[in-house]
Design a protein around this motif. Structure first.
Motif, PDB file in Angstrom:
ATOM      1  N   LEU A  35      24.286 -22.044  74.508  1.00 20.79           N
ATOM      2  CA  LEU A  35      23.020 -21.728  75.180  1.00 20.79           C
ATOM      3  C   LEU A  35      21.876 -22.572  74.630  1.00 20.79           C
ATOM      4  N   ALA A  36      21.857 -22.761  73.329  1.00 18.03           N
ATOM      5  CA  ALA A  36      20.826 -23.595  72.711  1.00 18.03           C
ATOM      6  C   ALA A  36      20.961 -25.045  73.180  1.00 18.03           C
ATOM      7  N   ASP A  37      22.196 -25.547  73.239  1.00 20.54           N
ATOM      8  CA  ASP A  37      22.442 -26.910  73.721  1.00 20.54           C
ATOM      9  C   ASP A  37      21.980 -27.055  75.172  1.00 20.54           C
ATOM     10  N   MET A  38      22.293 -26.052  75.988  1.00 16.75           N
ATOM     11  CA  MET A  38      21.901 -26.108  77.396  1.00 16.75           C
ATOM     12  C   MET A  38      20.379 -26.120  77.528  1.00 16.75           C
ATOM     13  N   ILE A  40      18.226 -27.352  75.397  1.00 20.28           N
ATOM     14  CA  ILE A  40      17.784 -28.702  75.025  1.00 20.28           C
ATOM     15  C   ILE A  40      18.016 -29.666  76.187  1.00 20.28           C
ATOM     16  N   MET A  41      19.205 -29.593  76.802  1.00 25.35           N
ATOM     17  CA  MET A  41      19.518 -30.495  77.916  1.00 25.35           C
ATOM     18  C   MET A  41      18.606 -30.234  79.103  1.00 25.35           C
ATOM     19  N   LEU A  42      18.360 -28.974  79.419  1.00 25.02           N
ATOM     20  CA  LEU A  42      17.481 -28.650  80.546  1.00 25.02           C
ATOM     21  C   LEU A  42      16.050 -29.123  80.302  1.00 25.02           C
ATOM     22  N   ARG A  43      15.566 -28.930  79.090  1.00 25.36           N
ATOM     23  CA  ARG A  43      14.211 -29.372  78.741  1.00 25.36           C
ATOM     24  C   ARG A  43      14.090 -30.890  78.883  1.00 25.36           C
ATOM     25  N   GLU A  44      15.084 -31.608  78.390  1.00 25.88           N
ATOM     26  CA  GLU A  44      15.046 -33.068  78.462  1.00 25.88           C
ATOM     27  C   GLU A  44      15.217 -33.550  79.903  1.00 25.88           C
ATOM     28  N   ALA A  45      16.064 -32.868  80.673  1.00 25.01           N
ATOM     29  CA  ALA A  45      16.235 -33.230  82.087  1.00 25.01           C
ATOM     30  C   ALA A  45      14.921 -33.058  82.833  1.00 25.01           C
ATOM     31  N   GLN A  46      14.205 -31.975  82.541  1.00 26.11           N
ATOM     32  CA  GLN A  46      12.905 -31.750  83.185  1.00 26.11           C
ATOM     33  C   GLN A  46      11.912 -32.838  82.798  1.00 26.11           C
ATOM     34  N   ARG A  47      11.916 -33.222  81.523  1.00 28.68           N
ATOM     35  CA  ARG A  47      11.023 -34.291  81.076  1.00 28.68           C
ATOM     36  C   ARG A  47      11.346 -35.582  81.811  1.00 28.68           C
ATOM     37  N   TYR A  48      12.640 -35.906  81.926  1.00 30.58           N
ATOM     38  CA  TYR A  48      13.047 -37.130  82.625  1.00 30.58           C
ATOM     39  C   TYR A  48      12.616 -37.077  84.092  1.00 30.58           C
ATOM     40  N   GLU A  49      12.821 -35.937  84.738  1.00 26.74           N
ATOM     41  CA  GLU A  49      12.401 -35.795  86.144  1.00 26.74           C
ATOM     42  C   GLU A  49      10.904 -36.014  86.298  1.00 26.74           C
ATOM     43  N   ASP A  50      10.130 -35.404  85.409  1.00 26.63           N
ATOM     44  CA  ASP A  50       8.672 -35.507  85.492  1.00 26.63           C
ATOM     45  C   ASP A  50       8.182 -36.939  85.270  1.00 26.63           C
ATOM     46  N   GLU A  51       8.808 -37.639  84.349  1.00 24.76           N
ATOM     47  CA  GLU A  51       8.328 -38.973  83.976  1.00 24.76           C
ATOM     48  C   GLU A  51       8.942 -40.111  84.775  1.00 24.76           C
ATOM     49  N   GLU A  52      10.185 -39.949  85.193  1.00 23.60           N
ATOM     50  CA  GLU A  52      10.902 -41.076  85.779  1.00 23.60           C
ATOM     51  C   GLU A  52      11.191 -40.947  87.274  1.00 23.60           C
ATOM     52  N   LEU A  53      11.304 -39.718  87.760  1.00 24.54           N
ATOM     53  CA  LEU A  53      11.686 -39.546  89.169  1.00 24.54           C
ATOM     54  C   LEU A  53      10.499 -39.203  90.037  1.00 24.54           C
TER      55      LEU A  53
END
Length: 53
Positions: A35-38, A40-53
């Protein structure tokens, strides 16, 4: 998973999203570590979406 995890390209983003989906679909309950890993991955995916997509 390392808290410094970063998604830097579309392929890595796609692989991360697939990994999250697979974790959500597994039959066994997720461990606290998973759950902790997920999170982290979700937070980083959101950051990537906000900045790159």
């Amino acid at each position: 998973m390392n808290a410094d995890f970063k998604i830097t390209n579309a392929k890595q983003y796609e692989e991360t999203m697939i990994a999250i989906f697979e974790m959500q679909e597994q039959e066994d309950p997720l461990t606290d570590e998973q759950l902790a890993d997920m999170e982290i991955m979700l937070r980083e995916a959101q950051r990537y979406e906000d900045e790159e997509l």
